[in-house]
Design a protein around this motif. Structure first.
Motif, PDB file in Angstrom:
ATOM      1  N   PRO A   1       0.815  -1.217   0.000  1.00  0.00           N
ATOM      2  CA  PRO A   1       0.000   0.000   0.000  1.00  0.00           C
ATOM      3  C   PRO A   1       0.851   1.270   0.000  1.00  0.00           C
ATOM      4  CG  PRO A   1       0.185  -0.821   2.226  1.00  0.00           C
ATOM      5  CD  PRO A   1       0.893  -1.823   1.347  1.00  0.00           C
TER       6      PRO A   1
ATOM      7  N   ASN B   1      -2.934   1.705  -5.579  1.00  0.00           N
ATOM      8  CA  ASN B   1      -2.343   1.402  -4.265  1.00  0.00           C
ATOM      9  C   ASN B   1      -1.843   2.660  -3.569  1.00  0.00           C
ATOM     10  OD1 ASN B   1      -2.854  -1.261  -4.761  1.00  0.00           O
ATOM     11  ND2 ASN B   1      -0.720  -1.946  -4.680  1.00  0.00           N
TER      12      ASN B   1
ATOM     13  N   PHE C   1      -5.620  -2.460  -9.072  1.00  0.00           N
ATOM     14  CA  PHE C   1      -4.304  -2.278  -8.462  1.00  0.00           C
ATOM     15  C   PHE C   1      -3.269  -2.833  -9.432  1.00  0.00           C
ATOM     16  CE2 PHE C   1      -5.299  -6.598  -6.855  1.00  0.00           C
ATOM     17  CZ  PHE C   1      -4.113  -7.261  -7.085  1.00  0.00           C
ATOM     18  N   PRO C   2      -2.019  -2.356  -9.435  1.00  0.00           N
ATOM     19  CA  PRO C   2      -1.447  -1.459  -8.422  1.00  0.00           C
ATOM     20  C   PRO C   2      -1.644   0.027  -8.687  1.00  0.00           C
ATOM     21  CG  PRO C   2       0.270  -2.183  -9.916  1.00  0.00           C
ATOM     22  CD  PRO C   2      -0.982  -2.901 -10.350  1.00  0.00           C
TER      23      PRO C   2
ATOM     24  N   SER D   1      -7.183  -2.839   1.564  1.00  0.00           N
ATOM     25  CA  SER D   1      -7.267  -2.279   0.211  1.00  0.00           C
ATOM     26  C   SER D   1      -8.670  -2.342  -0.383  1.00  0.00           C
ATOM     27  CB  SER D   1      -6.295  -3.019  -0.705  1.00  0.00           C
ATOM     28  OG  SER D   1      -4.970  -2.889  -0.241  1.00  0.00           O
TER      29      SER D   1
END
Length: 779
Positions: free
Chosen positions: A484, A741, A737-738, A758
């Motif tokens: 994250p 993130n 994602f990513p 997430s």
């Protein structure tokens, strides 16, 4: 926008491609999946080499798929192939003959490589030789293996304390390499062993261990074939575990009902065209979900409570026919207190908070009420919620009421992600090893392993940021892109003295690095692994607790690759030298020797070398599967858990965002730029929104927007996304994602498991401002 920076970009380039919207599919797999699978083999230029390997993947005596952890059948396996589309794509990237050599790095600076997208980076080919980036360097340069291990040893031995090092593991790592890896870390002196479980199913283990006595699932694959109800919640089998759809189809044919619970009506939950059957090729295929419940993001707890409330009402009307009172009396504790809490709940309130109608919830409860063989499956749609531990414990509560755990056709099934992530944890890849595990290590090897708990993923990012960790060794994976708070994580990685990546392919984590960096190329699952002139096999554990052998068959693309087991052994020899009490050379010479000592340290691996050579492998012990719940706090009883309803409050201009995969990716590996089932072609920077939300905010479908998060008073920005109108609950959004993130705060974690949450990110959406990049540069 393309302002020169001193440091390489930590994220995908902020640019749009050419979005095309296609039909949203209502079924998964079929001929399109077959074409896509073989299309990647042709694109990589290995149609013959790759196809030969495909027919050995997941077969007895073959190699384990490097993708998901869905189990293989115990007995007969399809001669047409035991693989799915994403497994074939993963194999294509392993089987490619394209190479990334030192000459490639000589021509391409780290800064320039970071300008590429993750998709472009991954398509460069297999890493072919070890390379080193010196302090202040701009290009990786060749280094010998001996010098690489010497460099690692110098850094590790220069640390003030072993806890200034951390050793990360991805789910691709074999049992043998994982065992040696944790053994080295412990002999070196630290339990800093963050791993990919800390980002996917740590929540499952945290929830299950104190309730049923084991942090794993309790069902076998055959249980899906003979059950009454399968509940799939927070999981998308069509993309994340496509071979699961075959099991669901077989269960349906035998009379099972399927309840699907998810914010999006995913194609893989709705229907399945089995490409190995005539009906799946030219027919209508198989309907999967009998009932779809479109729950709001983080409305799952209210939905589960509502189902529980209705089941209690059914039991009052038909005493003893809904709940298994004998099971409750003999096997559980805390029933009365659990039932009492429902006095305070109202169905209409729970339904409104969940986003699901009372009528649909009633239908779900009715489907469960008079059935005993019930399987609950879940994925990261639950585990990455802030209250994920409690939601899984509420699932256990429902199963305990029904006596639907520890018997054939019933139980819990966390659908694991990476192919050996469960095996890693069994091999003691764990930042919080138990005293029993450490005592066995001490008894077998004669050194006293560290007892203090180490850092998990979130903990190690913060520790790197504070310069408490100075050397970071990554056994596989793409740490930066998986974690994250991308900007925060990138700053943390850049503070390291040394970062080391054991990898098969280039990824973004190689481009955001410590002051010095090493990339060490290793074998893939499908590669022939020769040791002392003999081909070797490794072993893995699938998500249902089966340990099986995996033996590669492809000629490696380079003679400069070193297998993970020998990488650990050579690092240990270089670092520990004569102060080690372990014969690391013995392990380097023999995988059987590794398995012999695993047997001494880990219960359930008796006669390991003999049983792993059985063509079907062997099951590890699972007391809960047999109906024996051995918990530390309650002895042989499974406790009902008292859980709470979350308070989800959004400001008028806020939305709840969850991150997800496209169908063209596995974890952080991007295979292509399409999300076929959701109707997205040639784009990843999209945000799915409810049409009512789009209109209410004054946006338009297809408009460009910027996304913001303000957790902890910090502004996080993900610029340049395209709005796509989609069937999703109001107030909810979904992104890939990513790419987003960056919006997930390092402090937005799951209570109890400390995983990144997430699937629960509060965001604001603003019309795209071309000057936004200047602000990002300042951040």
């Amino acid at each position: 926008m393309e302002k020169e920076k001193k440091e390489p970009a930590a994220e995908n380039p902020y640019k749009l491609l050419d979005l095309k919207l296609t039909k949203v599919e209502k079924w998964a797999a079929g001929i399109p999946a077959v074409m896509a699978a073989f299309g990647d083999l042709f694109e990589e230029g290995v149609p013959i080499r790759g196809t030969r390997a495909l027919f050995r993947m997941n077969q007895m005596g073959g190699f384990d798929c490097p993708s998901c952890a869905w189990p293989d059948p115990d007995d007969d396996r399809s001669p047409l192939g035991e693989y799915c589309e994403n497994g074939a794509k993963a194999l294509a990237e392993e089987a490619t003959t394209k190479k990334v050599t030192a000459d490639f790095f000589k021509k391409n600076s780290v800064f320039d490589l970071a300008k590429l997208t993750d998709f472009e980076i991954g398509r460069k080919g297999r890493l072919a030789e070890p390379v080193y980036l010196p302090k202040g360097g701009t290009h990786y340069q060749p280094i010998s293996w001996d010098d690489a291990f010497k460099k690692i040893a110098e850094h590790l031995n220069a640390l003030e304390t072993p806890d200034q090092a951390a050793f990360y593991t991805s789910g691709r790592t074999s049992n043998e390499a994982s065992f040696l890896y944790q053994l080295f870390a412990k002999e070196f002196g630290t339990n800093n062993m963050p791993d990919c479980s800390n980002m996917c199913h740590e929540t499952s283990g945290t929830a299950l261990l104190p309730t049923i006595g084991i942090g794993k699932g309790t069902v076998k694959l055959n249980d899906f074939y003979d059950t009454d109800v399968i509940v799939i919640i927070g999981q998308n089998p069509g993309t994340n575990a496509p071979r699961m759809m075959s099991a669901l189809e077989k269960g349906k044919k035998n009379g099972a009902k399927i309840i699907a619970i998810n914010p999006l009506p995913e194609a893989g939950l709705m229907g399945f065209h089995n490409p190995q059957q005539i009906n799946g090729i030219i027919g209508s295929g198989a309907k999967l979900a009998d009932l779809y419940l479109p729950v709001k993001i983080n409305g799952d707890m209210e939905l589960l409570k509502a189902i529980g409330l209705l089941l209690i009402d059914f039991e009052k009307k038909s005493p003893g026919e809904v709940f298994d009172q004998k099971f409750i009396a003999d096997k559980t504790i805390g029933y009365d207190a659990f039932i009492k809490q429902f006095d305070h709940y109202k169905l209409e309130d729970l339904a409104a908070a969940s986003g699901v109608s009372q009528a649909a919830i009633y239908e779900a409860a009715q489907m469960l009420a008079f059935k005993k063989r019930i399987i609950f499956c879940w994925g990261m749609g639950l585990t990455q919620q802030p209250n994920g531990v409690e939601m899984i414990q509420e699932i256990v509560n429902l199963l305990l009421l029904k006596g639907s755990i520890g018997k054939p056709g019933a139980g819990v099934c966390p659908v694991r992600g990476h192919s050996n992530v469960q095996g890693n944890r069994t091999m003691m890849i764990n930042e919080k090893p138990s005293n029993e595990q450490l005592d066995r290590i001490q008894k077998v090897f004669g050194f006293d392993p560290p007892r203090e708990h180490g850092y998990d993923v979130v903990g190690v990012i913060k520790a790197m940021h504070e310069s408490k960790v100075k050397v970071f060794f990554s056994m596989g994976g793409n740490f930066l892109s998986a974690t994250p708070d991308t900007t925060f994580t990138a700053k943390a990685l850049r503070k390291l003295n040394l970062s080391v990546s054991v990898s098969t392919k280039l990824n973004r984590s190689h481009l955001v690095h410590g002051q010095e960096a090493l990339i060490l190329p290793t074998f893939s699952r499908s590669d022939i692994d020769m040791v002392n002139g003999e081909p070797q096999f490794v072993s893995t554990e699938n998500s249902m607790g089966v340990v099986q052998s995996s033996k590669g068959m492809l000629k490696p693309i380079s003679d400069k690759l070193v297998n993970e087991t020998q990488i650990v052994c050579r690092m240990a020899i270089a670092t520990l030298g004569r102060r080690s009490v372990i014969d690391w050379q013995r392990y380097a010479n023999s995988y059987d020797a590794v398995r012999d000592d695993i047997e001494k340290c880990i219960p359930g691996f008796e006669n390991y070398n003999l049983r792993v050579r059985h063509k079907e492998g062997f099951y590890l012990p699972n007391a809960a599967r047999e109906g024996n719940f051995i918990t530390k706090k309650f002895g042989d009883r499974a406790p009902f858990t008292l859980t709470s309803i979350p308070e989800n409050v959004l400001a008028p201009d806020e939305y709840m965002m969850a991150t997800t995969r496209t169908h063209d990716q596995f974890n952080t590996t991007i295979y292509g730029l399409d999300d076929r089932y959701r109707g997205i072609k040639n784009e990843r920077r999209v945000i799915f929104m409810n049409q009512k939300d789009i209109e209410k905010a004054g946006f338009a479908d297809g408009e460009k927007v910027d996304l913001f998060n303000y957790d902890n008073g910090i502004e996080r920005i993900a610029p340049l996304f395209i709005i796509v109108s989609y069937q999703i609950p109001e107030g909810n959004t979904m992104t890939y994602f990513p790419e987003t993130n960056v919006l997930v705060s390092i402090n937005n974690v799951v209570r109890g498991s400390n995983m990144p949450a997430s699937k629960f990110v509060k965001i604001k959406i603003k019309k795209h401002n071309p000057k936004i990049y200047e602000l990002i540069d300042q951040l």
